[in-house]
Design a protein around this motif. Structure first.
Motif, PDB file in Angstrom:
ATOM      1  N   LEU A  64      41.328  33.748  44.009  1.00  0.00           N
ATOM      2  CA  LEU A  64      40.343  32.846  43.396  1.00  0.00           C
ATOM      3  C   LEU A  64      39.856  33.379  42.056  1.00  0.00           C
ATOM      4  N   ARG A  65      39.099  32.563  41.329  1.00  0.00           N
ATOM      5  CA  ARG A  65      38.396  33.063  40.135  1.00  0.00           C
ATOM      6  C   ARG A  65      37.216  33.896  40.620  1.00  0.00           C
ATOM      7  N   ASP A  66      36.931  34.969  39.929  1.00  0.00           N
ATOM      8  CA  ASP A  66      35.869  35.863  40.413  1.00  0.00           C
ATOM      9  C   ASP A  66      34.505  35.170  40.482  1.00  0.00           C
ATOM     10  N   ASP A  67      34.286  34.202  39.571  1.00  0.00           N
ATOM     11  CA  ASP A  67      33.001  33.483  39.558  1.00  0.00           C
ATOM     12  C   ASP A  67      32.735  32.742  40.872  1.00  0.00           C
ATOM     13  N   ASP A  68      33.816  32.324  41.532  1.00  0.00           N
ATOM     14  CA  ASP A  68      33.669  31.492  42.732  1.00  0.00           C
ATOM     15  C   ASP A  68      33.536  32.311  44.015  1.00  0.00           C
ATOM     16  N   ASN A 102      28.356  42.984  38.739  1.00  0.00           N
ATOM     17  CA  ASN A 102      27.759  42.085  37.752  1.00  0.00           C
ATOM     18  C   ASN A 102      27.791  40.638  38.227  1.00  0.00           C
ATOM     19  N   MET A 103      28.944  40.241  38.776  1.00  0.00           N
ATOM     20  CA  MET A 103      29.089  38.858  39.241  1.00  0.00           C
ATOM     21  C   MET A 103      28.261  38.620  40.515  1.00  0.00           C
ATOM     22  N   VAL A 104      28.202  39.632  41.374  1.00  0.00           N
ATOM     23  CA  VAL A 104      27.419  39.503  42.610  1.00  0.00           C
ATOM     24  C   VAL A 104      25.948  39.235  42.261  1.00  0.00           C
TER      25      VAL A 104
END
Ligand code: ATP
Ligand code: MG
Length: 285
Positions: A50-54, A72-74
């Motif tokens: 998946l895309r990391d954002d999702d 960072n994304m978490v």
């Protein structure tokens, strides 16, 4: 039989290391990695690309049970997931940067200015903590060109070496967050899945410990052994094997790689010779 569903980044800075980690855990995948979903043939897991954002959202909604992504994304997505383990790769930081010719006066520099970022939540919290009212311009990519095209006075973005900033005439002035890859998990998991996760984490820790440590062998006069053990504090109880040459021995132990580099000269000064440092395949503590 249930399978634990693992979300990893499809392509990007996390994907190679994420796949490598699973492979080092002895997990083998039958079909290629160009697909969106693949099943392991020797361990009850399924990998979703998946895309990391999702990933945070999918883990919260239990489309995936666990995910591998940057802290960072978490924190930016702030979904209801649990951070289980730091993985030691994709180290980077989220930083504020301004045009390099500007004088930086501290966080107050940003007061009433516009800052471009893909991390509006983390940046907003930072400004709130520092009592700065600034305007956050959310953009999804190529953030570093924003000051150059007059879109913003500064940026807040991921930095590792800082070379991208430099190329764009920017300088880093504040670090807001240090990040590395982590495993997140859903808060609701069946007992079967929890059991698979426990087994997977056991393997992941064995791989991580192995990557961070080295096996060290060195020759030394017996009289130097006490001193050498003192120089390498990581050594709990080294193995000592006598050499054919009288009064000499071979000392074997495990050492953190960073520690070894820091202490090498001291080891030589203490009388160590023929030092070998060997990678460890798996390490179970
Ligand atoms: P996607 O298409 O999956 O959305 P992306 O372009 O948003 O990917 P990447 O640039 O591949 O994301 O970065 C993924 C993660 O890797 C970042 O969120 C961060 O945690 C980490 N990362 C980003 N840049 C670096 C870097 N230069 N060095 C090390 N780690 C980095
Ligand atoms: Mg992304």
């Amino acid at each position: 039989m249930e399978r634990l569903k693992i979300a990893v980044q499809k392509s990007g800075r996390l994907s190679e290391n994420s796949k490598k980690l699973l492979e080092e855990c002895g997990i083998k995948f039958s079909n290629g990695i160009s697909v969106l979903k693949t099943t392991a043939n020797n361990f009850p897991v399924e990998v979703l690309f998946l895309r990391d954002d999702d990933i945070p959202q999918y883990v919260e909604q239990q489309v995936a049970d666990i995910g591998i992504l940057g802290e960072n994304m978490v924190y930016e997505k702030a979904k209801d997931v649990e951070v289980l383990e730091k993985l030691g790769f994709a180290s980077c930081r989220l930083s504020l940067a301004i045009p390099k010719e500007d004088t930086y006066t501290g966080p107050a520099y940003f007061r009433n200015k516009k800052v471009a970022t893909s991390y509006p939540r983390i940046l907003g919290e930072y400004f709130l903590r520092n009592d700065i009212s600034a305007e956050i311009e959310e953009i999804s990519g190529s953030v570093e060109i924003a000051p150059g095209i007059g879109l913003a006075a500064g940026i807040c973005d991921i930095v590792s070496s800082g070379s991208t900033l430099l190329t764009n005439g920017l300088k880093e002035v504040e670090t807001i967050l240090k990040s590395q890859a982590v495993i997140i998990s859903s808060r609701n998991m069946s007992d079967d899945k929890k059991e698979i996760l426990t087994r997977l984490l056991f393997r992941i820790r064995a791989v991580k410990n192995a990557n961070e440590n080295k096996y060290i062998l060195l020759n030394a006069p017996e009289s130097a052994v006490t001193e050498i053990c003192r120089i390498l504090p990581g050594m709990k109880s080294p193995t000592i094997v006598p050499l054919v040459e009288k009064g000499w021995c071979s000392l074997h132990s495990v050492v953190k790689e960073d520690e070894f580099w820091e202490r090498i000269q001291q080891l030589k000064d203490a009388g160590a010779e023929g030092i070998l440092v060997i990678p460890i395949e798996k390490m179970i503590l």
